[in-house]
Design a protein around this motif. Structure first.
Motif: not given
Ligand SMILES: [Zn+2]
Ligand SMILES: [Zn+2]
Length: 144
Positions: A30, A32, A35, A75
């Motif tokens: 990922c 994004c 992230c 997270r």
């Molecule tokens: Zn992500």
């Protein structure tokens, strides 16, 4: 064919450890922005498992944020060394998203999809053979 994973892992300092025994529901890379900011690099490599297949020992710290899908992602990381460990998505109850790099042996990991390529920096190279999505992928297949 995705193989069953029977592996352990943990954070950099070793205060948090985990064991996983199960078949990954999906393995993704990922890119994004969340992230990237959470990992400090171009992407996170994540394997989704059933929560019941994962056993965690030690205490984590966590941070919840709203993804651009509108989902809340929480997270978890080590409060001492900051090592990234796993996350939960409010949209996917019963699932846990494990950071591939936290495993002692991560050779089983193989991304099936690449997400948020619209945010992928040119220096973060990715196999063109893996299906790419500009943003979010379709939802994961239902699992018995
Ligand atoms: Zn992500
Ligand atoms: Zn640690």
């Amino acid at each position: 064919m995705v193989q069953e994973v029977n592996a352990a892992g943990g954070c950099l300092c070793g205060a948090v450890r985990f064991k996983v025994h199960g078949v990954p529901i999906r393995m993704a890379q990922c890119h994004c922005r969340d992230c990237q900011r959470a990992s400090g690099t171009g992407h996170m490599s994540n394997a989704i498992f059933k929560t019941a297949d994962v056993e965690v020992s030690g205490t984590t710290a966590s941070y919840a944020s709203t993804a651009d899908s509108g989902n809340t992602l929480t997270r978890h990381f080590c409060p001492t060394c900051g090592g990234r460990l796993f996350l939960y998505s409010a949209a996917r109850p019963g699932m846990i998203v494990m950071a591939a790099g936290a495993f002692d042996d991560m050779s089983w990991f193989e991304p099936q999809i690449v997400l948020y390529t619209k945010n992928k920096p040119a220096w973060d190279l990715v196999s063109e053979a893996v299906p790419h999505f500009e943003g979010m992928p379709p939802p994961p297949p239902p699992k018995a």
